[in-house]
Scaffold this active site. Structure first.
Site, PDB file in Angstrom:
ATOM      1  N   HIS A 185       0.841  -1.199   0.000  1.00 58.75           N
ATOM      2  CA  HIS A 185       0.000   0.000   0.000  1.00 58.75           C
ATOM      3  C   HIS A 185       0.875   1.247   0.000  1.00 58.75           C
ATOM      4  O   HIS A 185       2.103   1.167   0.078  1.00 58.75           O
ATOM      5  CB  HIS A 185      -0.986  -0.002   1.180  1.00 58.75           C
ATOM      6  CG  HIS A 185      -0.357   0.055   2.542  1.00 58.75           C
ATOM      7  ND1 HIS A 185       0.195   1.195   3.083  1.00 58.75           N
ATOM      8  CD2 HIS A 185      -0.220  -0.911   3.499  1.00 58.75           C
ATOM      9  CE1 HIS A 185       0.651   0.945   4.292  1.00 58.75           C
ATOM     10  NE2 HIS A 185       0.418  -0.327   4.575  1.00 58.75           N
ATOM     11  N   CYS A 208       3.619  -4.351   6.683  1.00 54.03           N
ATOM     12  CA  CYS A 208       3.217  -4.202   5.282  1.00 54.03           C
ATOM     13  C   CYS A 208       4.379  -3.641   4.464  1.00 54.03           C
ATOM     14  O   CYS A 208       5.375  -3.162   5.017  1.00 54.03           O
ATOM     15  CB  CYS A 208       2.011  -3.274   5.169  1.00 54.03           C
ATOM     16  SG  CYS A 208       0.477  -3.963   5.835  1.00 54.03           S
TER      17      CYS A 208
END
Length: 232
Positions: A185, A208
């Protein structure tokens, strides 16, 4: 001789990243993230364990180096090393293609994604097994040692244009899932989509893989679900 040289080159192109922690006090490995869950093994202080993933920086899933036993352990039982500095060398497309093709990676789609945590880059390939061509590279920010990005082989499944985690106090745009709660992301944003951490090029995330907003958007639009992801 050519095969020997090629094998040696492959081994140094991308070095697998392992986070090795010291067990600083006697501990118990549990089957789940709870003191009430089944006990997998007792661990004496002084042993070493590879950190595989974390939960809220409170529980860690580890593998003991001397026995290969795995389980969850509390944070206070571990001495976690500081984050390493990224490798500064940059790979050519030819080197990346040698690596991808000689590792025999396949994919459900015509795309392959390799995340090089050592250098903090993601490489995108097009083609197929044995014939991958490097087409795009992106600087990333992967997880810190206290909140590592899981390594291994995964498959992209599911995506969206925005998420926000109240637990983490941050969110991001253009997310694509590769393993459970772990996503590609954009850089971290607050609930109003203001950038709160634009770090790229070193470990800074909660696990992430963060990209610039532009790169996250490109990844979201161009790398389809079903694509193989290799995180090293």
């Amino acid at each position: 001789m050519k095969n020997v040289l090629l094998a040696a080159l492959i081994l140094i192109i991308i070095q697998p990243q392992c986070i090795i922690a010291d067990i600083k006090s006697d501990a118990t490995l549990h089957a789940d993230k709870s003191e009430k869950s089944a006990e997998e093994a007792k661990v004496e202080a002084g042993k070493k364990a590879e950190i595989l993933r974390d939960y809220s920086e409170e529980w860690y899933y580890v593998r003991l180096l001397d026995s290969d036993a795995v389980g969850w352990v509390r944070r206070n039982a571990l001495s976690i090393p500081p984050d390493a500095q990224p490798e500064e060398s940059v790979l050519s497309d030819a080197e990346l293609e040698i690596y991808a093709n000689n590792m025999n990676y396949d994919s459900e789609t015509s795309n392959l994604v390799i995340a090089d945590l050592w250098r903090q880059y993601v490489y995108i390939f097009e083609g197929g097994k044995g014939n991958w061509k490097a087409v795009y590279r992106m600087r990333i920010s992967s997880g810190r040692n206290v909140s590592p990005t899981p390594t291994g082989e995964f498959t992209l499944r599911e995506r969206g244009d925005w998420f926000y985690s109240s637990r983490l106090g941050s969110g991001g745009m253009y997310w694509v899932r590769f393993d459970g709660a772990y996503l590609f992301h954009s850089v971290a944003m607050d609930k109003d989509k203001n950038i709160i951490d634009q770090t790229i090029g070193r470990r800074a995330s909660n696990g992430c893989i963060r990209l610039s907003v532009n790169d996250a958007k490109w990844f979201y639009k161009n790398v389809p679900d079903g694509s193989k992801v290799v995180i090293i």
